[in-house]
Design a protein around this motif. Structure first.
Motif, PDB file in Angstrom:
ATOM      1  N   ALA A 161       0.709  -1.161   0.147  1.00  0.00           N
ATOM      2  CA  ALA A 161      -0.020   0.020   0.003  1.00  0.00           C
ATOM      3  C   ALA A 161       0.943   1.159  -0.119  1.00  0.00           C
ATOM      4  O   ALA A 161       0.684   2.216  -0.774  1.00  0.00           O
ATOM      5  CB  ALA A 161      -0.843   0.029   1.183  1.00  0.00           C
ATOM      6  N   ALA A 162       1.937   1.127   0.675  1.00  0.00           N
ATOM      7  CA  ALA A 162       2.747   2.358   0.657  1.00  0.00           C
ATOM      8  C   ALA A 162       3.523   2.608  -0.470  1.00  0.00           C
ATOM      9  O   ALA A 162       3.735   3.658  -0.861  1.00  0.00           O
ATOM     10  CB  ALA A 162       3.997   2.063   1.766  1.00  0.00           C
ATOM     11  N   ALA A 163       3.885   1.261  -1.227  1.00  0.00           N
ATOM     12  CA  ALA A 163       4.624   1.571  -2.428  1.00  0.00           C
ATOM     13  C   ALA A 163       3.637   2.239  -3.540  1.00  0.00           C
ATOM     14  O   ALA A 163       4.377   2.880  -4.524  1.00  0.00           O
ATOM     15  CB  ALA A 163       4.943   0.328  -2.716  1.00  0.00           C
ATOM     16  N   LEU A 164       2.420   2.138  -3.417  1.00  0.00           N
ATOM     17  CA  LEU A 164       1.493   2.796  -4.209  1.00  0.00           C
ATOM     18  C   LEU A 164       1.610   4.183  -4.097  1.00  0.00           C
ATOM     19  O   LEU A 164       1.781   4.932  -5.321  1.00  0.00           O
ATOM     20  CB  LEU A 164       0.166   2.199  -4.020  1.00  0.00           C
ATOM     21  N   ILE A 165       1.741   4.670  -3.098  1.00  0.00           N
ATOM     22  CA  ILE A 165       1.727   6.113  -2.631  1.00  0.00           C
ATOM     23  C   ILE A 165       3.090   6.876  -3.148  1.00  0.00           C
ATOM     24  O   ILE A 165       3.218   7.980  -3.533  1.00  0.00           O
ATOM     25  CB  ILE A 165       1.380   6.372  -1.240  1.00  0.00           C
ATOM     26  N   LEU A 166       3.933   5.896  -2.679  1.00  0.00           N
ATOM     27  CA  LEU A 166       5.171   6.266  -2.904  1.00  0.00           C
ATOM     28  C   LEU A 166       5.564   6.484  -4.556  1.00  0.00           C
ATOM     29  O   LEU A 166       6.374   7.359  -4.988  1.00  0.00           O
ATOM     30  CB  LEU A 166       6.574   5.385  -2.587  1.00  0.00           C
ATOM     31  N   GLY A 167       5.019   5.677  -5.211  1.00  0.00           N
ATOM     32  CA  GLY A 167       5.056   5.642  -6.597  1.00  0.00           C
ATOM     33  C   GLY A 167       4.338   7.103  -7.180  1.00  0.00           C
ATOM     34  O   GLY A 167       4.831   7.631  -8.081  1.00  0.00           O
ATOM     35  N   PHE A 168       3.095   7.436  -6.727  1.00  0.00           N
ATOM     36  CA  PHE A 168       2.702   8.857  -6.634  1.00  0.00           C
ATOM     37  C   PHE A 168       3.715  10.077  -6.541  1.00  0.00           C
ATOM     38  O   PHE A 168       3.572  10.721  -7.387  1.00  0.00           O
ATOM     39  CB  PHE A 168       1.442   8.857  -5.865  1.00  0.00           C
ATOM     40  N   LEU A 169       4.528   9.693  -5.512  1.00  0.00           N
ATOM     41  CA  LEU A 169       5.274  10.866  -5.222  1.00  0.00           C
ATOM     42  C   LEU A 169       6.263  10.837  -6.221  1.00  0.00           C
ATOM     43  O   LEU A 169       6.823  12.031  -6.709  1.00  0.00           O
ATOM     44  CB  LEU A 169       6.046  10.520  -3.779  1.00  0.00           C
ATOM     45  N   TRP A 170       6.728   9.853  -6.655  1.00  0.00           N
ATOM     46  CA  TRP A 170       7.863   9.818  -7.814  1.00  0.00           C
ATOM     47  C   TRP A 170       7.284  10.462  -8.736  1.00  0.00           C
ATOM     48  O   TRP A 170       8.065  11.199  -9.568  1.00  0.00           O
ATOM     49  CB  TRP A 170       8.368   8.237  -8.085  1.00  0.00           C
ATOM     50  N   MET A 171       6.092  10.094  -9.307  1.00  0.00           N
ATOM     51  CA  MET A 171       5.297  10.697 -10.744  1.00  0.00           C
ATOM     52  C   MET A 171       5.383  12.086 -10.380  1.00  0.00           C
ATOM     53  O   MET A 171       5.668  12.821 -11.369  1.00  0.00           O
ATOM     54  CB  MET A 171       3.806  10.071 -10.803  1.00  0.00           C
ATOM     55  N   TYR A 172       4.908  12.704  -9.276  1.00  0.00           N
ATOM     56  CA  TYR A 172       5.056  14.155  -9.030  1.00  0.00           C
ATOM     57  C   TYR A 172       6.353  14.527  -9.235  1.00  0.00           C
ATOM     58  O   TYR A 172       6.248  15.682  -9.749  1.00  0.00           O
ATOM     59  CB  TYR A 172       4.519  14.102  -7.638  1.00  0.00           C
ATOM     60  N   MET A 173       7.280  14.104  -8.486  1.00  0.00           N
ATOM     61  CA  MET A 173       8.788  14.532  -8.906  1.00  0.00           C
ATOM     62  C   MET A 173       9.174  14.751 -10.046  1.00  0.00           C
ATOM     63  O   MET A 173       9.788  15.485 -10.576  1.00  0.00           O
ATOM     64  CB  MET A 173       9.573  13.843  -7.857  1.00  0.00           C
ATOM     65  N   ASP A 174       8.581  13.784 -10.857  1.00  0.00           N
ATOM     66  CA  ASP A 174       9.408  13.352 -12.171  1.00  0.00           C
ATOM     67  C   ASP A 174       8.413  14.404 -13.214  1.00  0.00           C
ATOM     68  O   ASP A 174       8.731  14.257 -14.473  1.00  0.00           O
ATOM     69  CB  ASP A 174       9.225  11.891 -12.665  1.00  0.00           C
ATOM     70  N   ALA A 175       7.266  14.764 -12.875  1.00  0.00           N
ATOM     71  CA  ALA A 175       6.425  15.677 -13.746  1.00  0.00           C
ATOM     72  C   ALA A 175       5.912  14.595 -14.819  1.00  0.00           C
ATOM     73  O   ALA A 175       5.740  15.137 -16.141  1.00  0.00           O
ATOM     74  CB  ALA A 175       6.940  16.949 -14.243  1.00  0.00           C
ATOM     75  N   HIS A 176       5.511  13.418 -14.379  1.00  0.00           N
ATOM     76  CA  HIS A 176       5.122  12.349 -15.319  1.00  0.00           C
ATOM     77  C   HIS A 176       3.616  12.850 -15.964  1.00  0.00           C
ATOM     78  O   HIS A 176       2.951  13.639 -15.236  1.00  0.00           O
ATOM     79  CB  HIS A 176       4.656  11.070 -14.600  1.00  0.00           C
ATOM     80  N   PRO A 177       3.633  12.601 -17.309  1.00  0.00           N
ATOM     81  CA  PRO A 177       2.407  12.894 -18.227  1.00  0.00           C
ATOM     82  C   PRO A 177       0.901  12.735 -17.388  1.00  0.00           C
ATOM     83  O   PRO A 177      -0.169  13.193 -17.587  1.00  0.00           O
ATOM     84  CB  PRO A 177       2.481  12.537 -19.452  1.00  0.00           C
ATOM     85  N   TRP A 178       1.040  11.492 -16.645  1.00  0.00           N
ATOM     86  CA  TRP A 178      -0.176  10.820 -15.957  1.00  0.00           C
ATOM     87  C   TRP A 178      -0.492  11.472 -14.641  1.00  0.00           C
ATOM     88  O   TRP A 178      -1.292  11.469 -14.217  1.00  0.00           O
ATOM     89  CB  TRP A 178      -0.090   9.267 -15.770  1.00  0.00           C
ATOM     90  N   TRP A 179       0.623  12.376 -14.325  1.00  0.00           N
ATOM     91  CA  TRP A 179       0.251  12.803 -12.799  1.00  0.00           C
ATOM     92  C   TRP A 179      -0.873  14.000 -12.859  1.00  0.00           C
ATOM     93  O   TRP A 179      -1.694  13.929 -12.042  1.00  0.00           O
ATOM     94  CB  TRP A 179       1.644  13.853 -12.482  1.00  0.00           C
ATOM     95  N   LYS A 180      -1.224  14.493 -13.793  1.00  0.00           N
ATOM     96  CA  LYS A 180      -2.380  15.551 -13.912  1.00  0.00           C
ATOM     97  C   LYS A 180      -3.748  14.733 -13.731  1.00  0.00           C
ATOM     98  O   LYS A 180      -4.526  15.174 -12.971  1.00  0.00           O
ATOM     99  CB  LYS A 180      -2.609  16.079 -15.432  1.00  0.00           C
ATOM    100  N   PHE A 181      -3.872  13.284 -14.062  1.00  0.00           N
ATOM    101  CA  PHE A 181      -4.771  12.570 -13.932  1.00  0.00           C
ATOM    102  C   PHE A 181      -4.914  12.087 -12.232  1.00  0.00           C
ATOM    103  O   PHE A 181      -5.997  12.105 -11.506  1.00  0.00           O
ATOM    104  CB  PHE A 181      -4.838  11.244 -14.747  1.00  0.00           C
ATOM    105  N   ILE A 182      -3.884  11.548 -11.820  1.00  0.00           N
ATOM    106  CA  ILE A 182      -3.603  11.112 -10.202  1.00  0.00           C
ATOM    107  C   ILE A 182      -3.979  12.652  -9.518  1.00  0.00           C
ATOM    108  O   ILE A 182      -4.656  12.242  -8.405  1.00  0.00           O
ATOM    109  CB  ILE A 182      -2.306  10.734 -10.211  1.00  0.00           C
ATOM    110  N   CYS A 183      -3.558  13.584  -9.696  1.00  0.00           N
ATOM    111  CA  CYS A 183      -3.557  14.550  -9.092  1.00  0.00           C
ATOM    112  C   CYS A 183      -4.776  15.364  -9.078  1.00  0.00           C
ATOM    113  O   CYS A 183      -5.199  16.593  -9.218  1.00  0.00           O
ATOM    114  CB  CYS A 183      -2.760  15.773  -9.431  1.00  0.00           C
ATOM    115  N   GLU A 184      -5.886  14.582  -9.075  1.00  0.00           N
ATOM    116  CA  GLU A 184      -7.101  15.025  -8.812  1.00  0.00           C
ATOM    117  C   GLU A 184      -7.907  14.764  -7.236  1.00  0.00           C
ATOM    118  O   GLU A 184      -7.752  13.599  -6.854  1.00  0.00           O
ATOM    119  CB  GLU A 184      -8.095  14.245  -9.745  1.00  0.00           C
TER     120      GLU A 184
END
Length: 231
Positions: A133-156
């Motif tokens: 469960a923690a790894a799922l959220i840590l993956g989101f943090l990595w996407m945020y840091m990386d400005a991943h194209p999918w981050w805009k969808f997650i950041c809702e």
């Protein structure tokens, strides 16, 4: 001293998790992520050493749960709180809503307490394990840091609030999920190779989104296994 090594590693996990929380609120996201990865490694090592040295104890079990509550409960809750307070804040929302993120450590605490008194087989997980469960959220943090194209969808906010409700439900459910302890069981090695191969491919093709995707795939695999009984 050798017999105390597993508990020492567990305490290092707790300290690293606490430092990761401090780094998060200092805006040092890379440090937070690196320390969180260290927590995951230490969590694997302390259990492995305890079994190899045959020094498992009731104290070690309780200490491990306390460390996991900080590293895989409070830290992910703080990450979600940060997202909902700043980069993913709703345009119209109550100032209290982001505090819902702390349902995550509450769910983790309840899961760990239940796990410690659960007498069922340990070759599988019943419910989503807290490191996953923690790894799922840590993956989101990595996407945020990386400005991943999918981050805009997650950041809702709606997506994150659904996740805040869904993760405790998954952790406290009775869904059978594969565990590394089941490596010697039916199709164990094949499943491990499959997960590692898919994970590498996800990292190659989706970058920082690969971590969260492999956790989602892991959960879906557990649901599918209910019908096809691969493990």
């Amino acid at each position: 001293m050798i017999r105390a090594l597993p508990n020492a590693l567990t305490l290092c996990n707790l300290i690293a998790g606490s430092c990761a929380i401090a780094a998060l609120f200092e805006g040092l996201f890379k440090v937070t992520l690196l320390l969180a990865v260290l927590c995951l490694i230490l969590d694997l090592l302390d259990g492995f050493l305890a079994r190899r040295l045959n020094v498992s104890s009731a104290l070690g079990v309780q200490l491990d749960s306390l460390a996991d509550l900080v590293s895989f409960g409070v830290l992910p809750g703080c990450i979600l709180y940060h997202f909902l307070s700043e980069p993913c804040q709703a345009s119209i929302s109550s100032a209290l809503l982001p505090y819902a993120a702390f349902l995550i450590p509450a769910g983790v605490a309840l899961r760990l307490a239940r796990f410690n008194i659960d007498t069922r087989e340990r070759t599988v997980f019943f419910g989503l394990a807290t490191p996953s469960a923690a790894a799922l959220i840590l993956g989101f943090l990595w996407m945020y840091m990386d400005a991943h194209p999918w981050w805009k969808f997650i950041c809702e906010p709606a997506i994150l609030y659904i996740l805040i409700l869904l993760l405790p439900f998954l952790m406290l459910s009775n869904i059978r999920l594969w565990s590394i302890k089941g490596l010697g069981q039916k199709h164990g090695k094949l499943i491990l190779v499959g997960f590692l191969s898919v994970f590498v491919l996800l990292l190659l093709f989706t970058g920082s989104a690969g971590v969260s995707l492999i956790v989602i795939g892991y959960i879906l695999f557990g649901i599918i296994n209910y019908f096809i009984k691969l493990y």
